[in-house]
Design an enzyme around this catalytic site. Structure first.
Site, short mmCIF file in Angstrom:
data_model
loop_
_atom_site.label_atom_id
_atom_site.label_comp_id
_atom_site.label_asym_id
_atom_site.label_seq_id
_atom_site.Cartn_x
_atom_site.Cartn_y
_atom_site.Cartn_z
CG ASN A 279 -1.86 -1.16 1.21
OD1 ASN A 279 -2.38 -1.50 0.16
ND2 ASN A 279 -2.09 -1.76 2.35
CD GLU B 2 2.78 -4.09 -9.26
OE1 GLU B 2 3.70 -4.56 -8.56
OE2 GLU B 2 1.73 -3.62 -8.79
CD GLN C 250 7.21 -5.33 -7.85
OE1 GLN C 250 7.39 -4.21 -8.29
NE2 GLN C 250 6.03 -5.74 -7.40
CB CYS D 221 4.71 0.49 10.32
SG CYS D 221 4.42 -1.10 11.12
CB CYS E 210 8.57 -0.43 11.12
SG CYS E 210 8.04 -1.26 12.64
ZN LIG Z 1 5.81 -0.82 13.03
#
Ligand SMILES: [Zn+2]
Length: 179
Positions: A2, A76, A78, A133, A170
């Site tokens: 996201n 995309e 990657q 995160c 994270c």
């Molecule tokens: Zn976190």
């Protein structure tokens, strides 16, 4: 993931086209969340893009279809191969068309994707898109794969169509995914 990168790529395309400049949109043929050959964002915008398959020669495609394009945009990235990345460098160096690619750097196991690895080596410029995160307020630099509510740290790099979910997290929450 996201990170809003599909929104960003659609915005860049819009900015070019608003000025009457043509852009070439591409995306990995592997990405089928939205259907092959589509770039779609979570806020509902979407548009057609050339799906890049294993045997697609990106340089030939650009040279044959639109050598006067103002920009090539790739989502995309990657999932691209080393060959694809080298073809993109030729688009920049031989056709003098700027290329912007968007994608993830590392997979859920914290290994580089092939496309990302070679982009890190060959790109003129790298920009990080910041995401928060899922569990806290820190910057998310990792992709956590969850399967039936449990974190997964091993397996195939690309698993499309399964019931896995991915979360931007994270470092701490990558290893300890709880609130
Ligand atoms: Zn976190």
């Amino acid at each position: 993931m996201n990170s809003g990168k599909s929104i960003e790529i659609l915005k860049v395309a819009y900015n070019y086209e608003e000025q009457g400049k043509s852009v070439i949109m591409m995306t990995s043929g592997l990405d089928n969340r939205a259907g092959v050959g589509k770039i779609s964002s979570r806020i509902g915008l979407e548009r057609e893009a050339l799906p890049i398959m294993q045997d697609t020669n990106i340089f030939d495609y650009v040279q044959e279809t639109n050598p006067d394009a103002a920009c090539v945009l790739v989502d995309e990235a990657q999932f691209l191969t080393k060959d694809h990345i080298l073809q993109l460098t030729k688009v920049v160096d031989d056709l003098n068309i700027p290329v912007m690619t968007f994608g993830l750097k590392n997979d859920f196991r914290n290994e580089l994707f092939e496309g990302s690895k070679y982009l890190l080596i060959y790109a003129d410029k790298i920009e990080e898109m910041k995401t928060i995160c899922w569990f806290c307020k820190k910057k998310a630099s990792f992709n956590l794969r969850m399967h039936d509510g449990k974190p997964v740290y091993e397996g195939e790099q690309v698993q499309i169509g399964g019931n896995e979910a991915y979360y931007p997290v994270c470092r701490r929450h990558y290893f300890h995914p709880t609130v």
